[in-house]
Design a protein around this motif. Structure first.
Motif, PDB file in Angstrom:
ATOM      1  N   VAL A 196      -3.039  -4.276   1.363  1.00  0.00           N
ATOM      2  CA  VAL A 196      -3.216  -4.465  -0.073  1.00  0.00           C
ATOM      3  C   VAL A 196      -2.786  -3.209  -0.829  1.00  0.00           C
ATOM      4  O   VAL A 196      -2.093  -3.279  -1.853  1.00  0.00           O
ATOM      5  CB  VAL A 196      -4.680  -4.814  -0.401  1.00  0.00           C
ATOM      6  CG1 VAL A 196      -4.907  -4.874  -1.913  1.00  0.00           C
ATOM      7  CG2 VAL A 196      -5.070  -6.141   0.249  1.00  0.00           C
ATOM      8  N   GLN A 197      -3.192  -2.043  -0.316  1.00  0.00           N
ATOM      9  CA  GLN A 197      -2.825  -0.792  -0.973  1.00  0.00           C
ATOM     10  C   GLN A 197      -1.305  -0.587  -0.980  1.00  0.00           C
ATOM     11  O   GLN A 197      -0.736  -0.174  -1.999  1.00  0.00           O
ATOM     12  CB  GLN A 197      -3.497   0.390  -0.281  1.00  0.00           C
ATOM     13  CG  GLN A 197      -3.259   1.718  -0.998  1.00  0.00           C
ATOM     14  CD  GLN A 197      -3.877   2.885  -0.263  1.00  0.00           C
ATOM     15  OE1 GLN A 197      -3.803   2.968   0.954  1.00  0.00           O
ATOM     16  NE2 GLN A 197      -4.492   3.788  -1.003  1.00  0.00           N
ATOM     17  N   ASN A 198      -0.661  -0.874   0.132  1.00  0.00           N
ATOM     18  CA  ASN A 198       0.790  -0.716   0.187  1.00  0.00           C
ATOM     19  C   ASN A 198       1.485  -1.606  -0.836  1.00  0.00           C
ATOM     20  O   ASN A 198       2.458  -1.198  -1.483  1.00  0.00           O
ATOM     21  CB  ASN A 198       1.307  -1.037   1.597  1.00  0.00           C
ATOM     22  CG  ASN A 198       0.934   0.032   2.607  1.00  0.00           C
ATOM     23  OD1 ASN A 198       0.637   1.162   2.242  1.00  0.00           O
ATOM     24  ND2 ASN A 198       0.948  -0.318   3.873  1.00  0.00           N
ATOM     25  N   ASP A 199       0.978  -2.823  -0.998  1.00  0.00           N
ATOM     26  CA  ASP A 199       1.558  -3.739  -1.977  1.00  0.00           C
ATOM     27  C   ASP A 199       1.330  -3.228  -3.403  1.00  0.00           C
ATOM     28  O   ASP A 199       2.236  -3.287  -4.244  1.00  0.00           O
ATOM     29  CB  ASP A 199       0.936  -5.129  -1.808  1.00  0.00           C
ATOM     30  CG  ASP A 199       1.581  -6.175  -2.697  1.00  0.00           C
ATOM     31  OD1 ASP A 199       2.820  -6.325  -2.649  1.00  0.00           O
ATOM     32  OD2 ASP A 199       0.858  -6.839  -3.452  1.00  0.00           O
ATOM     33  N   LEU A 200       0.131  -2.701  -3.658  1.00  0.00           N
ATOM     34  CA  LEU A 200      -0.172  -2.160  -4.987  1.00  0.00           C
ATOM     35  C   LEU A 200       0.706  -0.955  -5.301  1.00  0.00           C
ATOM     36  O   LEU A 200       1.165  -0.784  -6.432  1.00  0.00           O
ATOM     37  CB  LEU A 200      -1.650  -1.780  -5.073  1.00  0.00           C
ATOM     38  CG  LEU A 200      -2.649  -2.937  -5.015  1.00  0.00           C
ATOM     39  CD1 LEU A 200      -4.070  -2.410  -4.877  1.00  0.00           C
ATOM     40  CD2 LEU A 200      -2.539  -3.815  -6.259  1.00  0.00           C
ATOM     41  N   LYS A 201       0.923  -0.105  -4.295  1.00  0.00           N
ATOM     42  CA  LYS A 201       1.779   1.066  -4.497  1.00  0.00           C
ATOM     43  C   LYS A 201       3.196   0.642  -4.883  1.00  0.00           C
ATOM     44  O   LYS A 201       3.813   1.232  -5.786  1.00  0.00           O
ATOM     45  CB  LYS A 201       1.829   1.910  -3.227  1.00  0.00           C
ATOM     46  CG  LYS A 201       0.579   2.723  -2.953  1.00  0.00           C
ATOM     47  CD  LYS A 201       0.744   3.532  -1.671  1.00  0.00           C
ATOM     48  CE  LYS A 201      -0.454   4.403  -1.373  1.00  0.00           C
ATOM     49  NZ  LYS A 201      -0.280   5.171  -0.113  1.00  0.00           N
TER      50      LYS A 201
END
Length: 212
Positions: free
Chosen positions: A98-103
């Motif tokens: 999820v964090q990678n996608d948000l970044k």
């Protein structure tokens, strides 16, 4: 001290505060404190019971940290030893995918860092003072194997710099807590993993991961 969710107010988290951790995730080493927040519903105590984490959000990463609890309102010039009377150890849990996608989208990290039970903390103990803290390592065991070891003397931004930055930029008051950053050695959790948080050789808290 017993853990009481309603004793907590703001949950500040310092990112990338150990150079080797920043490097292990291929992140730039920051030149000023890098902060994010977690909601109060993220808090859960490592009291020997299971901690439920989402099973359908991809990889979940643990990050072991020293946690400070603020005992009074911040004023310019106050020292950490005057401001903080208790501490704990904590796990900043992260939804990696999820964090990678948000970044990639340039969006805030809240969905990846602020989900329910993403701030696991031990019961609080008296804060011994900054200099005495430097003499003690904190660590995490996963399934009886030590996976992370840290010491505040290795921080990029020391505790005084952190409380001054947070206090001046955002304000600090009684009940606020600060996750102060994680050392290298972060890793992933799986269903049934048993986690134990140590201050030197003393277990401050433990829990079992339940992916549901």
């Amino acid at each position: 001290m017993n853990f009481k969710n309603n004793d907590m107010n703001n949950i500040y988290c310092v990112g990338r505060n150990f150079a080797m951790h920043a490097k292990e995730l291929n992140n730039p080493v920051p030149t000023s404190p890098f902060l994010f927040l977690k909601p109060s519903h993220a808090l859960v105590e490592a009291n020997g019971e299971k901690v439920v984490l989402p099973k359908d959000k991809g990889v979940i990463r643990y990050e072991t940290e020293l946690v400070l609890k603020v005992s009074k309102s911040y004023e310019r010039g106050i020292t950490v030893d005057e401001l903080v009377h208790s501490m704990a150890l904590g796990l900043d849990m992260t939804l990696v995918d999820v964090q990678n996608d948000l970044k990639k989208k340039g969006q805030p990290w809240l969905l990846a860092k602020g989900f329910k039970n993403s701030a696991i903390i031990t019961p609080f103990i008296p804060f011994p003072g900054v200099e005495d803290c430097k003499k003690v390592n904190f660590s995490l065991e996963k399934n009886e194997k030590t996976v992370q070891v840290g010491n505040i003397k290795d921080m990029i931004f020391d505790l005084q710099t952190i409380v001054d930055f947070v206090g001046l930029e955002f304000g600090l008051g009684e009940g606020d807590i600060i996750f102060t950053g994680t050392p290298q050695g972060v890793g992933n959790v799986e269903n049934g993993d048993k986690l134990k948080l140590f201050w030197d050789k003393e277990i401050l808290g433990e829990c079992t991961v339940a992916l549901e």
